[in-house]
Enzyme design. Structure first.
Site, short mmCIF file in Angstrom:
data_model
loop_
_atom_site.label_atom_id
_atom_site.label_comp_id
_atom_site.label_asym_id
_atom_site.label_seq_id
_atom_site.Cartn_x
_atom_site.Cartn_y
_atom_site.Cartn_z
N ARG A 134 40.01 39.88 58.71
CA ARG A 134 41.16 40.69 58.30
C ARG A 134 41.82 40.14 57.03
O ARG A 134 43.01 40.29 56.82
CB ARG A 134 42.19 40.75 59.44
CG ARG A 134 41.71 41.48 60.68
CD ARG A 134 41.58 42.97 60.43
NE ARG A 134 41.18 43.72 61.62
CZ ARG A 134 39.95 44.12 61.85
NH1 ARG A 134 38.99 43.82 60.97
NH2 ARG A 134 39.65 44.81 62.93
N CYS A 135 41.00 39.55 56.18
CA CYS A 135 41.49 38.94 54.94
C CYS A 135 41.27 39.92 53.78
O CYS A 135 40.39 40.78 53.84
CB CYS A 135 40.74 37.64 54.68
SG CYS A 135 41.17 36.79 53.15
N GLY A 136 42.08 39.78 52.75
CA GLY A 136 41.90 40.61 51.57
C GLY A 136 40.57 40.38 50.88
O GLY A 136 40.09 41.23 50.11
#
Length: 202
Positions: free
Chosen positions: A54-56
């Site tokens: 769920r990281c950019g």
């Protein structure tokens, strides 16, 4: 006197043990929680990455890692090794089955995804501690990349923002080196046959 000799012997054994240890000496957990020896990767080059779902940087980096693995794993001398981690922004899924479903459905990855670990702090996984100790690069976010050579030693490390495209040449050079190291040395045989041929001509 005897006590001093025993202490010296113990210190020698400890130093020998530490000297012989490397990343591939460690045992870690696979995504099912089973013990896995990293010795199976000795002789290969690996790119070890602390990943998050769920990281950019998730989509871009996972796609780059898949492409890298697809290109360089042919021949069995390279593998990406992914270690899910929630320490940076709590951006990894909580359940391992969810993580595996996500990366396989979204990115069709074929490289190993191991169990969730801590990569920094008191409870950091010993294998990851080894990477940090050898590289002197401490991750402060997701998707740090550690290049481990065929002998199990960390030779390069890059941060989150460094793209795979930027470091591809370094990784490929390490893979080429590993391939070269695995080839039998035919120079002696060649020299011997040349000498024998010269003798026959005399």
């Amino acid at each position: 006197m005897c006590q001093a000799v025993c202490v010296l012997l113990a210190m020698t054994l400890v130093l020998q043990c530490c000297k012989g240890e490397d990343f591939y000496s460690h045992t870690i957990k696979d995504h099912n929680g089973n013990d896995v020896s990293l010795e199976q990767y000795r002789g290969k080059v690996t790119l070890v990455v602390n990943v998050a779902s769920r990281c950019g940087y998730t989509e871009k980096t996972y796609r780059e890692l898949k492409k890298l693995h697809d290109i360089l794993s042919f021949g069995g001398f390279f593998s990406v090794l992914a270690f899910p981690c929630s320490q940076f922004g709590d951006q990894e899924l909580s359940d391992m089955s969810e993580i595996i479903d996500f990366v396989t459905s979204e990115f069709d990855v074929e490289f190993p995804i191991f169990n969730k670990i801590n990569v920094i702090g008191e409870h950091a996984d010993p294998a990851f501690k080894r990477l940090i100790e050898e590289s002197s690069v401490v991750p402060d976010w997701n998707f740090y990349k550690y290049l481990v050579d065929e002998t199990g030693h960390t030779v390069k490390a890059w941060g989150t923002r460094t793209s795979i495209e930027e470091v591809f040449d370094d990784i490929q050079a390490a893979v080429d080196k590993a391939k070269g190291a695995s080839k039998p040395d035919d120079s002696k045989n060649f020299a011997s046959s040349t000498t024998d041929a010269s003798k026959d001509e005399l």
